[in-house]
Design a protein around this motif. Structure first.
Motif, PDB file in Angstrom:
ATOM      1  N   ASN A   1       0.811  -1.224   0.000  1.00 14.95           N
ATOM      2  CA  ASN A   1       0.000   0.000   0.000  1.00 14.95           C
ATOM      3  C   ASN A   1       0.844   1.274   0.000  1.00 14.95           C
ATOM      4  O   ASN A   1       0.554   2.220   0.727  1.00 14.95           O
ATOM      5  CB  ASN A   1      -0.970  -0.026   1.197  1.00 14.95           C
ATOM      6  CG  ASN A   1      -1.863  -1.238   1.131  1.00 14.95           C
ATOM      7  OD1 ASN A   1      -2.653  -1.375   0.206  1.00 14.95           O
ATOM      8  ND2 ASN A   1      -1.688  -2.157   2.072  1.00 14.95           N
ATOM      9  N   VAL A   2       1.886   1.264  -0.792  1.00 12.74           N
ATOM     10  CA  VAL A   2       2.781   2.427  -0.885  1.00 12.74           C
ATOM     11  C   VAL A   2       2.838   2.960  -2.323  1.00 12.74           C
ATOM     12  O   VAL A   2       2.610   4.157  -2.556  1.00 12.74           O
ATOM     13  CB  VAL A   2       4.213   2.078  -0.417  1.00 12.74           C
ATOM     14  CG1 VAL A   2       5.149   3.270  -0.578  1.00 12.74           C
ATOM     15  CG2 VAL A   2       4.226   1.596   1.028  1.00 12.74           C
ATOM     16  N   HIS A   3       3.128   2.079  -3.302  1.00 11.05           N
ATOM     17  CA  HIS A   3       3.560   2.582  -4.613  1.00 11.05           C
ATOM     18  C   HIS A   3       2.492   3.374  -5.366  1.00 11.05           C
ATOM     19  O   HIS A   3       2.820   4.254  -6.155  1.00 11.05           O
ATOM     20  CB  HIS A   3       4.074   1.422  -5.488  1.00 11.05           C
ATOM     21  CG  HIS A   3       2.981   0.569  -6.038  1.00 11.05           C
ATOM     22  ND1 HIS A   3       2.368  -0.419  -5.299  1.00 11.05           N
ATOM     23  CD2 HIS A   3       2.374   0.569  -7.250  1.00 11.05           C
ATOM     24  CE1 HIS A   3       1.437  -1.001  -6.051  1.00 11.05           C
ATOM     25  NE2 HIS A   3       1.426  -0.422  -7.231  1.00 11.05           N
ATOM     26  N   ARG A   4       1.206   3.114  -5.108  1.00 11.68           N
ATOM     27  CA  ARG A   4       0.180   3.835  -5.866  1.00 11.68           C
ATOM     28  C   ARG A   4      -0.028   5.261  -5.343  1.00 11.68           C
ATOM     29  O   ARG A   4      -0.865   5.999  -5.840  1.00 11.68           O
ATOM     30  CB  ARG A   4      -1.133   3.051  -5.900  1.00 11.68           C
ATOM     31  CG  ARG A   4      -1.040   1.834  -6.830  1.00 11.68           C
ATOM     32  CD  ARG A   4      -2.307   1.025  -6.847  1.00 11.68           C
ATOM     33  NE  ARG A   4      -3.442   1.716  -7.397  1.00 11.68           N
ATOM     34  CZ  ARG A   4      -3.747   1.774  -8.700  1.00 11.68           C
ATOM     35  NH1 ARG A   4      -3.000   1.147  -9.580  1.00 11.68           N
ATOM     36  NH2 ARG A   4      -4.804   2.443  -9.105  1.00 11.68           N
ATOM     37  N   HIS A   5       0.743   5.666  -4.344  1.00 10.70           N
ATOM     38  CA  HIS A   5       0.738   7.065  -3.914  1.00 10.70           C
ATOM     39  C   HIS A   5       1.781   7.863  -4.695  1.00 10.70           C
ATOM     40  O   HIS A   5       1.961   9.055  -4.443  1.00 10.70           O
ATOM     41  CB  HIS A   5       1.045   7.168  -2.420  1.00 10.70           C
ATOM     42  CG  HIS A   5      -0.058   6.627  -1.552  1.00 10.70           C
ATOM     43  ND1 HIS A   5      -1.320   7.162  -1.545  1.00 10.70           N
ATOM     44  CD2 HIS A   5      -0.098   5.587  -0.688  1.00 10.70           C
ATOM     45  CE1 HIS A   5      -2.094   6.482  -0.711  1.00 10.70           C
ATOM     46  NE2 HIS A   5      -1.365   5.517  -0.180  1.00 10.70           N
ATOM     47  N   LEU A   6       2.490   7.189  -5.613  1.00  9.01           N
ATOM     48  CA  LEU A   6       3.607   7.841  -6.323  1.00  9.01           C
ATOM     49  C   LEU A   6       3.326   7.947  -7.821  1.00  9.01           C
ATOM     50  O   LEU A   6       2.563   7.143  -8.369  1.00  9.01           O
ATOM     51  CB  LEU A   6       4.885   7.018  -6.123  1.00  9.01           C
ATOM     52  CG  LEU A   6       5.313   6.782  -4.674  1.00  9.01           C
ATOM     53  CD1 LEU A   6       6.452   5.781  -4.621  1.00  9.01           C
ATOM     54  CD2 LEU A   6       5.711   8.087  -4.010  1.00  9.01           C
ATOM     55  N   THR A   7       3.992   8.905  -8.472  1.00  8.54           N
ATOM     56  CA  THR A   7       3.863   9.021  -9.931  1.00  8.54           C
ATOM     57  C   THR A   7       4.540   7.814 -10.589  1.00  8.54           C
ATOM     58  O   THR A   7       5.344   7.122  -9.951  1.00  8.54           O
ATOM     59  CB  THR A   7       4.555  10.295 -10.457  1.00  8.54           C
ATOM     60  OG1 THR A   7       5.941  10.188 -10.155  1.00  8.54           O
ATOM     61  CG2 THR A   7       3.985  11.560  -9.835  1.00  8.54           C
ATOM     62  N   ARG A   8       4.253   7.623 -11.888  1.00 10.27           N
ATOM     63  CA  ARG A   8       4.840   6.473 -12.582  1.00 10.27           C
ATOM     64  C   ARG A   8       6.371   6.515 -12.533  1.00 10.27           C
ATOM     65  O   ARG A   8       7.025   5.520 -12.253  1.00 10.27           O
ATOM     66  CB  ARG A   8       4.334   6.460 -14.032  1.00 10.27           C
ATOM     67  CG  ARG A   8       5.038   5.498 -15.002  1.00 10.27           C
ATOM     68  CD  ARG A   8       5.137   4.064 -14.529  1.00 10.27           C
ATOM     69  NE  ARG A   8       3.876   3.508 -14.073  1.00 10.27           N
ATOM     70  CZ  ARG A   8       2.958   2.902 -14.810  1.00 10.27           C
ATOM     71  NH1 ARG A   8       3.180   2.744 -16.085  1.00 10.27           N
ATOM     72  NH2 ARG A   8       1.847   2.449 -14.298  1.00 10.27           N
ATOM     73  N   SER A   9       6.960   7.705 -12.773  1.00 14.33           N
ATOM     74  CA  SER A   9       8.430   7.724 -12.805  1.00 14.33           C
ATOM     75  C   SER A   9       9.000   7.449 -11.408  1.00 14.33           C
ATOM     76  O   SER A   9      10.043   6.815 -11.275  1.00 14.33           O
ATOM     77  CB  SER A   9       8.965   9.015 -13.410  1.00 14.33           C
ATOM     78  OG  SER A   9       8.710  10.068 -12.538  1.00 14.33           O
ATOM     79  N   ASP A  10       8.306   7.890 -10.367  1.00 17.68           N
ATOM     80  CA  ASP A  10       8.781   7.581  -9.013  1.00 17.68           C
ATOM     81  C   ASP A  10       8.569   6.105  -8.666  1.00 17.68           C
ATOM     82  O   ASP A  10       9.375   5.514  -7.930  1.00 17.68           O
ATOM     83  CB  ASP A  10       8.122   8.500  -7.978  1.00 17.68           C
ATOM     84  CG  ASP A  10       8.773   9.876  -7.965  1.00 17.68           C
ATOM     85  OD1 ASP A  10       9.854  10.019  -8.560  1.00 17.68           O
ATOM     86  OD2 ASP A  10       8.205  10.804  -7.365  1.00 17.68           O
ATOM     87  N   GLN A  11       7.504   5.516  -9.198  1.00 22.18           N
ATOM     88  CA  GLN A  11       7.315   4.066  -8.987  1.00 22.18           C
ATOM     89  C   GLN A  11       8.505   3.317  -9.593  1.00 22.18           C
ATOM     90  O   GLN A  11       9.027   2.361  -9.018  1.00 22.18           O
ATOM     91  CB  GLN A  11       6.025   3.588  -9.664  1.00 22.18           C
ATOM     92  CG  GLN A  11       4.761   4.086  -9.000  1.00 22.18           C
ATOM     93  CD  GLN A  11       3.489   3.678  -9.746  1.00 22.18           C
ATOM     94  OE1 GLN A  11       3.557   3.107 -10.828  1.00 22.18           O
ATOM     95  NE2 GLN A  11       2.341   3.987  -9.169  1.00 22.18           N
ATOM     96  N   GLN A  12       8.927   3.793 -10.781  1.00 18.46           N
ATOM     97  CA  GLN A  12      10.048   3.122 -11.456  1.00 18.46           C
ATOM     98  C   GLN A  12      11.330   3.265 -10.638  1.00 18.46           C
ATOM     99  O   GLN A  12      12.085   2.306 -10.468  1.00 18.46           O
ATOM    100  CB  GLN A  12      10.219   3.698 -12.863  1.00 18.46           C
ATOM    101  CG  GLN A  12       9.104   3.221 -13.770  1.00 18.46           C
ATOM    102  CD  GLN A  12       9.003   3.992 -15.074  1.00 18.46           C
ATOM    103  OE1 GLN A  12       9.440   5.137 -15.173  1.00 18.46           O
ATOM    104  NE2 GLN A  12       8.400   3.373 -16.070  1.00 18.46           N
ATOM    105  N   GLN A  13      11.560   4.492 -10.113  1.00 20.96           N
ATOM    106  CA  GLN A  13      12.741   4.716  -9.263  1.00 20.96           C
ATOM    107  C   GLN A  13      12.687   3.814  -8.034  1.00 20.96           C
ATOM    108  O   GLN A  13      13.677   3.177  -7.667  1.00 20.96           O
ATOM    109  CB  GLN A  13      12.767   6.166  -8.752  1.00 20.96           C
ATOM    110  CG  GLN A  13      13.148   7.192  -9.766  1.00 20.96           C
ATOM    111  CD  GLN A  13      14.607   7.056 -10.127  1.00 20.96           C
ATOM    112  OE1 GLN A  13      14.904   6.551 -11.187  1.00 20.96           O
ATOM    113  NE2 GLN A  13      15.494   7.477  -9.246  1.00 20.96           N
TER     114      GLN A  13
END
Ligand SMILES: C[S@@+](CC[C@H](N)C(=O)[O-])C[C@H]1O[C@@H](n2cnc3c(N)ncnc32)[C@H](O)[C@@H]1O
Length: 343
Positions: free
Chosen positions: A284-296
């Motif tokens: 329950n963390v990654h969907r709070h981030l933009t796509r490029s931040d998810q990739q990072q």
């Protein structure tokens, strides 16, 4: 999209098509051009927070309402002290708007309507309303648009009036900065089925190092306690809770003393973790981030895994859908092995 250098772990491209990565959030553009909106967007980009805690809007609005009210009285005061300011066309327009808003009754009189007709072209010209009011507009709509126009004008005046500008911007920045919080909603019940499934996949290895990334230190990192109960001693030894928010020393020492769990702060958008782990949970963390931040984030987590190490990514959409992906690091690649609906 940033391309990881050669020595970094690569992530299977197909991963991004999974529903867990659908419709990532992005930064919204200012709607009315208010300074508060610009500061909000600026801070969110700086802190990489397209999504925030549930209390953020309420906190920001409460602070802003007080600030705007204060600007109204300061502007009236400055106007009373300065003839030049009092006769400035924008100030005159603001005053008329303010009075109109104060007095416009549910059934406007002919003189209210005349004043509104006189002000409308000025409001359109200054882009305070998008177009002239339609003759059959309801009074509630009219009042809403006039209130927005008054606020935009007040904001422009506070931002450009020499006497008000500096303290206004400073206070506004502080209000927005204090209101912006990470979403720290945490829930042990939703993590129980995730941990139960993880246990069925892991090989027994009592020295495996386990990390819960985004463990919600703000709410006491309770999922690390649950993980210790479920996974120790057969499946893991060292158990660490990591969050972008720093744990307090009191929480850190209580967690270590009572549960042998280590909590620490790390920004996984900027760096890999300071050590390698055999198992990483990202729930329950990654969907709070933009796509490029998810990739990072995933690139950094992949780098923080031991060769053959496991990454579990979970997001609970609702009671019936809580997909959990099981990925493994193999030869510098992070590959999707299987998934499970952890409900
Ligand atoms: C919605 S909570 C999830 C809490 C818990 N994992 C759960 O599923 O109940 C998200 C947590 O991730 C943390 N977080 C956000 N961005 C992060 C990042 N880049 N690295 C580590 N933690 C992060 C937040 O501070 C917050 O504690």
């Amino acid at each position: 999209m940033s391309i990881p250098p050669k020595n970094l772990c690569r992530i299977s491209e197909t991963l991004w098509n999974h529903e867990l990565f659908s419709a990532p959030p992005d930064y919204s553009e200012p709607l009315h051009g208010l300074t508060a909106e610009h500061v909000d967007t600026h801070l969110r980009r700086l802190r990489r927070m397209p999504s925030t805690g549930d209390d953020t809007p309420e906190k920001a609005l409460a602070g802003l309402q007080k600030l705007y009210e204060r600007q109204r009285s300061l502007l009236l005061q400055a106007q009373a002290e300065s003839l030049w300011l009092a006769s400035a066309p924008k100030v005159v327009l603001w005053n008329q708007l303010r009075l109109l808003l104060e007095h416009l009754p549910a059934n406007p009189t002919p003189s209210d309507v005349r004043l509104l007709d006189r002000l409308t072209p000025l409001l359109v010209k200054d882009q305070l309303i998008p177009r002239a009011f339609s003759p059959d507009a309801r009074i509630s709509e009219l009042l809403e648009q006039l209130a927005t126009a008054e606020l935009i004008l007040l904001d422009r005046l506070a931002r450009t009036t020499l006497k008000l500008r500096r303290p206004y911007l400073k206070q506004l920045y502080r209000i927005m900065a204090d209101a912006l919080d990470y979403n720290t909603t945490a829930d042990t019940i939703r993590i129980e089925p995730v941990l139960a499934w993880i246990k069925t996949i892991l090989p027994q290895n009592s020295s495996a190092a386990y990390a819960d990334v985004g463990c919600s230190v703000a709410t006491g990192a309770k999922n690390t306690i649950l993980a210790a109960r479920v996974l120790r001693p057969e499946y893991c030894g060292p158990l660490h809770g990591i969050d972008i928010v720093s744990p307090s020393p009191a929480l850190q020492s209580a967690m270590l003393r009572e549960h042998r769990n280590l909590l620490y702060q790390a920004n996984t958008l900027l760096h890999p973790l300071p050590r390698r782990y055999h198992i990483i949970l990202l729930a329950n963390v990654h969907r709070h981030l933009t796509r490029s931040d998810q990739q990072q984030l995933l690139t950094h987590l992949a780098c923080s895994l031991t060769e053959g190490g496991h990454l579990f990514i979970n997001w609970r959409f609702d009671q019936r859908r809580s997909p959990c992906l099981f990925l493994q690091r193999r030869n510098q690649r992070l590959e999707l092995i299987t998934e499970h609906n952890a409900i």
